[in-house]
Every structure is written in C-alpha cells, then in structure tokens.
Enzyme design. Structure first.
Site, mmCIF file in Angstrom:
data_model
loop_
_atom_site.group_PDB
_atom_site.id
_atom_site.type_symbol
_atom_site.label_atom_id
_atom_site.label_comp_id
_atom_site.label_asym_id
_atom_site.label_seq_id
_atom_site.Cartn_x
_atom_site.Cartn_y
_atom_site.Cartn_z
ATOM 1 N N SER A 104 0.945 -1.205 0.074
ATOM 2 C CA SER A 104 -0.085 0.015 -0.175
ATOM 3 C C SER A 104 0.683 1.219 -0.038
ATOM 4 O O SER A 104 0.392 2.387 -0.310
ATOM 5 C CB SER A 104 -0.720 0.062 1.138
ATOM 6 O OG SER A 104 -1.304 -0.963 1.723
ATOM 7 N N HIS A 118 -1.965 -3.292 -6.507
ATOM 8 C CA HIS A 118 -2.760 -2.955 -5.290
ATOM 9 C C HIS A 118 -4.133 -2.966 -5.278
ATOM 10 O O HIS A 118 -4.823 -2.162 -5.860
ATOM 11 C CB HIS A 118 -2.168 -1.190 -5.034
ATOM 12 C CG HIS A 118 -2.634 -0.951 -3.544
ATOM 13 N ND1 HIS A 118 -2.928 0.419 -3.344
ATOM 14 C CD2 HIS A 118 -2.835 -1.516 -2.504
ATOM 15 C CE1 HIS A 118 -3.281 0.646 -2.132
ATOM 16 N NE2 HIS A 118 -3.069 -0.583 -1.568
ATOM 17 N N GLU A 142 -4.900 -0.584 -8.253
ATOM 18 C CA GLU A 142 -3.902 0.227 -8.635
ATOM 19 C C GLU A 142 -2.627 -0.667 -9.421
ATOM 20 O O GLU A 142 -2.158 -1.354 -8.822
ATOM 21 C CB GLU A 142 -3.359 1.192 -7.617
ATOM 22 C CG GLU A 142 -4.516 2.284 -7.194
ATOM 23 C CD GLU A 142 -4.031 3.030 -6.118
ATOM 24 O OE1 GLU A 142 -4.581 4.148 -6.004
ATOM 25 O OE2 GLU A 142 -3.163 2.592 -5.340
ATOM 26 N N ASN A 187 -4.195 6.790 -1.834
ATOM 27 C CA ASN A 187 -3.767 7.230 -0.629
ATOM 28 C C ASN A 187 -3.080 8.312 -0.415
ATOM 29 O O ASN A 187 -3.000 8.977 0.634
ATOM 30 C CB ASN A 187 -2.663 5.926 0.107
ATOM 31 C CG ASN A 187 -3.606 4.915 0.820
ATOM 32 O OD1 ASN A 187 -4.691 5.102 1.156
ATOM 33 N ND2 ASN A 187 -2.920 3.840 0.580
HETATM 34 N N1 NAD Z 1 -5.290 -4.558 5.046
HETATM 35 C C1 NAD Z 1 -5.424 -3.762 4.177
HETATM 36 O O1 NAD Z 1 -6.508 -2.922 3.999
HETATM 37 C C2 NAD Z 1 -4.587 -3.570 2.924
HETATM 38 C C3 NAD Z 1 -5.077 -3.059 1.706
HETATM 39 C C4 NAD Z 1 -4.170 -3.034 0.668
HETATM 40 C C5 NAD Z 1 -2.933 -3.483 0.832
HETATM 41 N N2 NAD Z 1 -2.583 -3.860 1.947
HETATM 42 C C6 NAD Z 1 -1.114 -4.600 1.993
HETATM 43 O O2 NAD Z 1 -1.360 -5.957 1.870
HETATM 44 C C7 NAD Z 1 -0.168 -6.441 2.376
HETATM 45 C C8 NAD Z 1 -0.723 -7.259 3.539
HETATM 46 O O3 NAD Z 1 -1.671 -6.856 4.373
HETATM 47 P P1 NAD Z 1 -2.697 -7.547 5.460
HETATM 48 O O4 NAD Z 1 -3.426 -6.381 5.898
HETATM 49 O O5 NAD Z 1 -3.170 -8.746 4.633
HETATM 50 O O6 NAD Z 1 -1.576 -8.248 6.509
HETATM 51 P P2 NAD Z 1 -1.824 -9.435 7.182
HETATM 52 O O7 NAD Z 1 -0.763 -9.156 8.519
HETATM 53 O O8 NAD Z 1 -3.246 -9.501 7.676
HETATM 54 O O9 NAD Z 1 -1.134 -10.398 6.496
HETATM 55 C C9 NAD Z 1 0.279 -10.782 5.931
HETATM 56 C C10 NAD Z 1 0.156 -12.235 6.042
HETATM 57 O O10 NAD Z 1 1.861 -12.341 5.283
HETATM 58 C C11 NAD Z 1 2.355 -13.212 6.116
HETATM 59 N N3 NAD Z 1 3.574 -13.235 6.110
HETATM 60 C C12 NAD Z 1 4.513 -12.229 6.631
HETATM 61 N N4 NAD Z 1 5.879 -12.234 6.356
HETATM 62 C C13 NAD Z 1 5.965 -13.295 5.382
HETATM 63 C C14 NAD Z 1 6.901 -13.813 4.521
HETATM 64 N N5 NAD Z 1 8.217 -13.259 4.612
HETATM 65 N N6 NAD Z 1 6.507 -14.975 3.836
HETATM 66 C C15 NAD Z 1 5.334 -15.326 3.660
HETATM 67 N N7 NAD Z 1 4.410 -15.028 4.296
HETATM 68 C C16 NAD Z 1 4.451 -13.976 5.296
HETATM 69 C C17 NAD Z 1 1.741 -13.407 7.697
HETATM 70 O O11 NAD Z 1 1.842 -14.567 8.039
HETATM 71 C C18 NAD Z 1 0.394 -13.054 7.484
HETATM 72 O O12 NAD Z 1 -0.416 -14.284 7.375
HETATM 73 C C19 NAD Z 1 0.706 -5.485 3.050
HETATM 74 O O13 NAD Z 1 1.822 -5.120 2.118
HETATM 75 C C20 NAD Z 1 -0.291 -4.267 3.149
HETATM 76 O O14 NAD Z 1 0.379 -2.921 2.856
HETATM 77 C C21 NAD Z 1 -3.251 -4.120 2.925
#
Ligand code: NAD
Length: 490
Positions: free
Chosen positions: A106, A127, A139, A177
């Site tokens: 993000s 994204h 995106e 954002n």
């Molecule tokens: N939550 C949101 O609203 C949102 C929206 C758009 C983008 N994002 C982006 O998506 C990504 C994930 O966000 P999220 O909210 O799903 O996070 P989250 O913490 O819910 O999920 C992340 C997952 O990745 C796993 N993980 C961490 N490091 C790892 C690795 N090295 N190898 C394999 N798995 C690994 C974790 O165990 C976890 O299950 C981030 O980059 C975030 O910025 C999040």
C-alpha cells in the site's frame, strides 16, 4: 488481503497456490476462502458450479519452492521493504524468467522493492483494496524499472478478473492514498478551528456532500494508528509538504490509545452504554415572507424548485455578484472560500450568510451555513427558516473559510490535479480510483468540472489568502486549465 486476492483469482479461473510463512496459515486461508465461496452461493451471488471449480483450484503450499511453475506471484506479506525484497529475491531463483511479480504493497516504493531483483522489469504493484473480492479498484503501479508490457499484462489480468484497474506510477500513496489525504486533513483542521463538532461535520459531509461516511467515523473505522501512519508516510515521502501535514488532534487520540472502533474509543465512544451523539441541527425558524432567488446556479435552481414545491412565493431575478437568495435584508451566497465576515465587509452587506457546497442541492437533506460577524441574528434566522422551508436540515458552522464540503472538494480536486500534472495518472484514472477505491460519490476532477474550474480556483485562492500557507497552493494544472477555459474531462 492475500486470501481475498486468491479468492478473486480462483473464481476467475486460475489455479492459485497460497503460501504463508506461518505454518498451516495457508491451509487455514484456503478453508476460509471455501467458506466465503459457500456464503456467496447461499446468497445467490455465485453459482454452485463456479464455487466448486474455484474451491478445487486452491492449493495450500508450505514452501516458496513449490511456486516454481507460477506465471504470476502476488505478494501480500507484511508491509516491510526488506521482507518483500527477500521474498522476491528468493523467488527469482525458483520461478521461470517469464513469471511476473505483483506486489500488493500500500505504501512501499515499487521501485525500491524492485531494486533488490536481478530483473526488476518483471515487478509492478498490484494494489487491491480491502476487501479484495468486493472492491472494484486495482492500482497497477509502475516502478522506475517496470517493463510497460508487465504493467499492461497486470492491467489486463485485473480487468479479466472483473476489476477496474488504473495505471499509476510508484509515487507516495499512489493515487488513492495520496488524493484522499485532504478528506481527513481538512476535516481535522475544521475540528481544530472549532468549525463544529465531529458528529455535525460528519453529517454535513454525508448528507450535503454525498460521501458514504463522514471523515471522523471513517478514521475511527480505519483506525487512527493506520490512518495517521499513512498520513505521516505520505508527508515524509513528500519531504514534509504542508499539503499533507499530520494533525495534532489525531496524534492526541493515538497517544491516548483511542485508536477508533477497534479499541472502543476514537473520536466517538463505542463502548456499551455510551451516548450516541447527534448532529447539531438548527431549531425551527419561521418561514420567511419576502424571498428572492437570484440566477440559475445549481443552488439557486434547487432552492427555487424546493420553494415551489412547498408553495412558498418568491421573486426570481438575475444574479449579481454571485448572490443566490435574499430573505428580508439577508443575502445568501455559496461560499467562495472567503469567510462570510470578509465577504460582508468587501461587499458592504452586513447581513451576509454563506452556504456550503452540496453534491446535489436538489437532493441534499442537510446544508451547512455560516453568518458574518456583522450579520444580525434575526437575519441569520431568516435564512435558516428559508432553508428549512425548503426541506433542509441546517447545520450552522463557525465562520471558517470555505466551510466543509466546498473546502474539502476543492482540496481533493487540487490533489488529484497535481497527481495528473506530475504524470502519476490520467484524469480518468484519478476519478475512477477515488470512486471505486474509497467510494466517493463523484470523481474529484469530474466534480471540479461540474463546479467550474474557475470556482475551484477562486476557493483555493481565498483559502490560500486566509491561511497564508503553502498547503493551499493551486495546482499548476488547475491554473493552466482555468486560463485555457478547458475542463479536466472533455
Ligand atoms: N489490510 C488492508 O486493508 C490492505 C489493503 C491493501 C493492501 N494491503 C497490503 O497488503 C499486504 C498485507 O496486508 P494484510 O493486511 O493482509 O496483512 P496481514 O498481517 O493480515 O497478512 C500478512 C500475512 O503475510 C504473512 N507473512 C509475513 N511475512 C511473510 C513472509 N516473509 N513470507 C510469507 N508470508 C509472510 C503473515 O503470516 C500473514 O499471514 C501489506 O503489504 C499491506 O500493506 C493491505
């Protein structure tokens, strides 16, 4: 996010392998997705057959090496540059040369993630917005080294998955954002300046502005830790540009641990038994007798229609100096970014009242206004009575420059204009992104076109003059379009 994206891809017909470095997390995600698919079938939103096929295409794996045959690897791991670089570096030695990478980051620079790769041209941002199966926007973020063909393939892929993709460059906040910052930033300033309380400002933004959620309830829902961190990250990434200056009011909430809904307290109190505040709405005032409507602006035409419907007689004259109505000796204008007090002094009309922008004056249920310091209370009450006779609830704000909706919309358009001016995205992409990524009722640039760019330019000029801050500087693109008398969208 990873599970949501996997669901979208599997429903679209791909075999999807899920990998997570927490043992059994991927298997858990597969079960969760299958449960989600079953719910969609129950609701009649997905056929049993498609759900069964999608379920059978989901495979949980424990090792990155099991992704060797992938043609696209979407990364949605922790938001950390080194972690993302490490995963993609390792993957480079596992997958084939024609495999492409789409990071769901993000806020991290796609260019910086790619810098750790031998072939950074194969990486772009992909994204999604939360929840990925529901939100239409994706995106497609090109870093400095991204091969345009890779960005185009991801664009076509997201479109084939039923999403609306937009191209953007790897700049801070990408489109959504970044362009959304004023929605929070201006609201926080209005609160700081005592324009009104959070509940009233939220009501004005929803019921006059047409936004689905008011800025304060939205920040409470997002969480102040997350929302403040995004603001700080964009502000820092733009070398402390005052456009994005974080708010002390929000920092206070953070310091108190009032992170919003998830902790039971934010701007509002969500604990059991807590009072639900109501928006401040003016008490009824008498329906005025001597009413004149001026000109054919959106506001004037809607008021005339509403008065006719309410069987209230009025005169209709051409407008002078932007006046839209007169009640007794009170004169009503739509805010042009000056305070009512300044406008009263400059026009020599003591009884000046300014009303806020509405998305649609004919359909709005509430309108904000402010009266000049020189205005008598009886004159202000006559204007309130007029709007109430038109079927509107009235929220009286302190006499702040640009009121709430007008000021916010002008700043959203200004930020979107700068993104376009700086080559981050097209005008159409900026508008799609804000409508589909954060559910705005209108793209900010289409909204600016509707208002007239000269109006937006005037509002920003007056905001700049009132505050003397670089925050309100006008995008060069708006200036150019105003002088060439062209809209953002032809
Ligand atoms: N939550 C949101 O609203 C949102 C929206 C758009 C983008 N994002 C982006 O998506 C990504 C994930 O966000 P999220 O909210 O799903 O996070 P989250 O913490 O819910 O999920 C992340 C997952 O990745 C796993 N993980 C961490 N490091 C790892 C690795 N090295 N190898 C394999 N798995 C690994 C974790 O165990 C976890 O299950 C981030 O980059 C975030 O910025 C999040």
């Amino acid at each position: 996010m990873g599970a949501g994206i996997a669901q979208v891809a599997a429903v679209a017909g791909h075999t999807v392998k899920l990998m997570d470095n927490r043992p059994l997390a991927a298997a858990g995600a597969v079960s969760n997705i299958r449960a989600q698919l079953a719910k969609l079938v129950d609701k009649g939103k997905l056929s049993m057959e498609r759900a069964a096929h999608a379920s059978s295409r989901l495979v949980a794996v424990e090792l990155l090496s099991e992704l060797a045959d992938a043609s696209l690897v979407v990364e949605a791991i922790v938001e950390n540059l080194q972690a993302k670089q490490a995963v993609y570096s390792e993957l480079e030695s596992i997958v084939g040369d024609d495999c492409i990478f789409g990071t769901n980051t993000s806020s991290i620079s796609v260019t910086a993630i790619g810098a750790a790769l031998k072939r950074p041209q194969r990486l772009a941002g992909l994204h999604f917005f939360n929840p990925a199966p529901v939100m239409a926007l994706v995106e497609i973020v090109s870093g400095l080294a991204t091969d345009p063909a890779v960005a185009n393939t991801l664009f076509a892929t997201a479109a084939a998955w039923g999403k609306t993709p937009v191209h953007t460059k790897s700049t801070p906040g990408f489109i959504v954002n970044r362009v959304a910052r004023p929605y929070y930033g201006e609201a926080l300033r209005l609160l700081t300046e005592g324009a009104a309380d959070c509940t009233t400002l939220d009501a004005v933004m929803r019921e006059a502005g047409g936004f689905r959620m008011g800025p304060f309830e939205l920040m409470d829902m997002i969480g102040h830790d997350v929302n403040y961190a995004v603001t700080c990250s964009v502000w820092n990434a733009f070398y402390n540009d005052p456009r994005f200056l974080p708010s002390l009011v929000q920092k206070e909430l953070l310091d108190a641990g009032y992170l919003g809904k998830k902790t039971g307290r934010g701007f509002f109190d969500y604990r059991e038994g807590a009072d639900k505040p109501t928006a401040r709405t003016e008490a009824p005032h008498v329906v005025p007798s001597a009413v004149t409507i001026y000109g054919q602006s959106d506001a004037a035409r809607a008021l005339a229609e509403r008065l006719t419907k309410a069987s209230i007689r009025f005169a209709h004259l051409d407008s002078t100096h932007g006046r839209i109505a007169m009640v007794g000796d009170a004169v009503v204008f739509v805010t042009d970014g000056r305070t009512a007090t300044q406008r009263a002094a400059e026009n020599g009309i003591d009884n000046t009242v300014v009303i806020d922008l509405a998305l649609d004056y004919a359909k709005a249920t509430r309108l904000a206004l402010a009266s000049a310091a020189q205005c008598t209370e009886s004159a202000a009450h006559a204007v309130i009575g007029l709007l109430q006779a038109c079927g509107l609830q009235v929220s009286r704000l302190a006499d702040v420059p640009g009121l709430a909706v007008m000021r916010t919309v002008a700043m959203l358009a200004n930020e979107a204009a700068d993104a376009v001016y700086q080559g981050v995205c097209s005008a159409a992409a900026a508008d799609d992104a804000m409508r589909l990524g954060v559910n705005y009722p209108k793209g900010p640039l289409a909204w600016a076109d509707h208002l007239g760019l000269e109006t937006v330019h005037t509002v920003l000029t007056h905001l700049g003059a009132s505050y003397g801050e670089d925050r309100y500087r006008i995008s060069p693109l708006i200036q150019r379009l105003v002088f060439s008398e062209k809209p953002f969208h032809d």
